[in-house]
Design an enzyme around this catalytic site. Structure first.
Site, mmCIF file in Angstrom:
data_model
loop_
_atom_site.group_PDB
_atom_site.id
_atom_site.type_symbol
_atom_site.label_atom_id
_atom_site.label_comp_id
_atom_site.label_asym_id
_atom_site.label_seq_id
_atom_site.Cartn_x
_atom_site.Cartn_y
_atom_site.Cartn_z
ATOM 1 C CD GLU A 1 -3.048 -1.234 2.116
ATOM 2 O OE1 GLU A 1 -3.013 -0.405 3.038
ATOM 3 O OE2 GLU A 1 -3.910 -2.120 2.028
ATOM 4 C CD GLU B 1 -3.940 -6.320 3.272
ATOM 5 O OE1 GLU B 1 -2.709 -6.448 3.116
ATOM 6 O OE2 GLU B 1 -4.443 -5.409 3.933
#
Length: 514
Positions: free
Chosen positions: A198, A313
């Site tokens: 991220e 994810e």
């Protein structure tokens, strides 16, 4: 006409009836078996093991316990059996703190310092260390449990954090190279290496510019190719493990052409763990439909790329999930629907956040007892094959339906979800483009069904029933057998209120699955 010809004719009519049964309702499940519309990997189902220590808390709830890569109880029988039941389960080792991990090396065996809470630090924790002894234990455990696992490498090593929440400078590969070389030396069968978490797209905490991230990814790719030169299996370079944002991903993919094998993105599209209306959101068909746009966009971006798309994810509810929602039966409507939509758009792997940890684990964080979505994941893994079939449900908007070629035969598997809590849905099955083969006539009149419902009808229950019987591990920690009920094919499909139904038709002959 001979007796044999008459017999074939009669049996053919029975087959047509069983697969095109017409009842008195207006709900029809239509499946086109002419050709597949997409494909997944053989091992599509995946789950994550994260780095968060017990001190990770959200909204006053500290839900991670001893579930970290660094402290997970690898001797727990239920955990071992839960993974081994998939034979194999794909596992991602990674998460937010992976970009703050230092790897112990054989040249520097100083004691490793664990993560410590510090609100002044990026992600509210100091750097942590992965001891080589723990890396040994993890590899041994995952190989014994027959898992396929990939590891998230830190992408911030060597970078400078700027006041504007960006990270600049080139990636320093020295520490990662040491870990990868050690892994190869020990003969550990790590499937691949994912780069960063991220830090791109809709970045969390700090952002790396797309072109710099691409340059860093190329450096990792070259390192992997060099270290694994001559290996029997190519090691994929996997990245960027980020929340999707069109322009960032577009630039990144263009700049990594030829050096990126798997494009990974994350999904948290239900809401915050603090939201009070999560149940209503999960059961809202229009909101579920909105998830298609992401898969469509990613599919278009990778179409002209040599890379494939994974979801590495997906917890649905961000900030560790919400207790009694994202770890309860109701979450299955979002999760199974996501698996279906991801498959339609050629997503090859879908990793649930988490296997264990937080309030969205497939397993209970403390006891490791399976939560309801574990069994949905296991049924999907066992029944739903790689090839995706065109599926349409005509009738109520409260039914979600997906079909694949079967995993273990040339038959077909179907999953249906009823979002309606008040009405049982009866549906007819219409299968287009089936092939009539006389040796398969008789078995076609039967199907196997797996009906999942919450205990006492409570959507926020963490106990699930299969065909009316509670699923629970025994005293040895063994995962229960998942046994279907056999239904005559001529009967309409019956989906109870707030239930999930998996169906397996073993011997149906359709062109796409031959």
């Amino acid at each position: 006409m001979s007796c044999m010809a008459w017999e074939w004719c009669i049996m053919g009519c029975l087959v047509w009836f069983s697969l095109n049964v017409k009842g008195n309702n207006s709900n029809v499940l239509v499946i086109d078996g002419k050709r597949g519309i997409a494909e997944t990997d053989d091992h599509f189902i995946c789950a994550t093991i994260d780095w968060w220590p017990p001190q990770k808390c959200d909204y006053g709830s500290c839900s991670w316990g001893e579930s970290s890569i660094l402290n997970l109880d690898l001797k727990n029988k239920i955990l071992f059996n839960a993974i081994k039941a998939f034979a194999p389960l794909k596992i991602r080792l990674g998460g937010t703190l992976q970009d703050k991990v230092i790897y112990q090396t054989q040249d520097d065996l100083q004691p490793c310092t664990p993560f410590a809470y510090d609100s002044s630090q990026l992600f509210n924790f100091t750097d942590g260390c992965l001891p080589l002894s723990r890396w040994d234990q993890l590899n041994s455990f995952l190989e014994r449990s027959k898992a396929i696992y990939f590891f998230g490498i830190s992408a911030l090593n060597g970078k400078t954090l700027q006041p504007n929440d960006t990270a600049t400078g080139a990636w320093n590969s020295t520490n990662a190279e040491s870990l990868i070389r050690y892994t190869v030396k020990k003969g550990y069968d790590v499937y691949g290496w994912e780069f960063g978490n991220e830090l791109g797209g809709m970045a969390i905490g700090t952002e790396v510019a797309a072109k710099q991230y691409a340059a860093d990814t190329k450096a990792l790719h070259n390192l992997i190719q060099h270290i694994y030169k001559g290996a029997n299996r190519k090691q994929p370079t996997i990245a960027p493990g980020s929340n999707y944002e069109r322009e960032w991903f577009k630039t990144y993919i263009a700049e990594t052409s030829g050096s990126l094998d798997v494009i990974t993105h994350h999904i948290y599209n239900v809401g915050s763990g603090a939201d009070e209306d999560l149940v209503e959101k999960i059961l809202n068909a229009s909101r579920l439909d909105g998830g298609r746009d992401l898969f469509k966009e990613v599919s278009k971006l990778v179409k002209n790329s040599k890379a494939v798309a994974w979801v590495s994810e997906a917890g649905g509810v961000y900030n560790s999930g919400r207790d009694k929602v994202s770890n309860a039966f109701v979450m299955g409507f979002w999760y199974v629907d996501q698996l279906g939509m991801a498959s339609i758009y050629n997503t090859k792997t879908y990793c649930r956040q988490t296997l264990v940890g937080g309030n969205y684990g497939l397993l209970n964080t403390t006891t490791f007892v399976p939560n309801p979505d574990y069994y949905s994941a296991l049924l999907w893994h066992r029944l739903m094959g790689r090839k995706v079939l065109s599926t349409k449900f005509k009738g109520t908007k409260m039914i979600r339906a997906y079909a694949h070629c079967a995993k273990q035969s040339k038959g077909m598997s179907i999953v249906m979800m009823n979002l309606d809590g008040n009405n049982t849905v009866h549906a007819d099955l219409k299968l287009k483009h089936q092939q009539y083969k006389h040796k398969q006539y008789y078995p076609l009149s039967l199907r196997e069904e797996y009906h999942l419902t919450p205990r006492d009808g409570n959507l926020q229950s963490q106990t699930v029933l299969l065909n009316g019987k509670v699923l629970s591990v025994d005293s040895t920690g063994a995962i229960p057998a998942l046994k279907p009920v056999t239904v005559t094919g001529s009967k309409p499909i019956k989906v109870a209120p707030h239930s999930i139904l998996f169906m397996y038709i073993p011997y149906v002959a359709i062109p796409a699955c031959q």
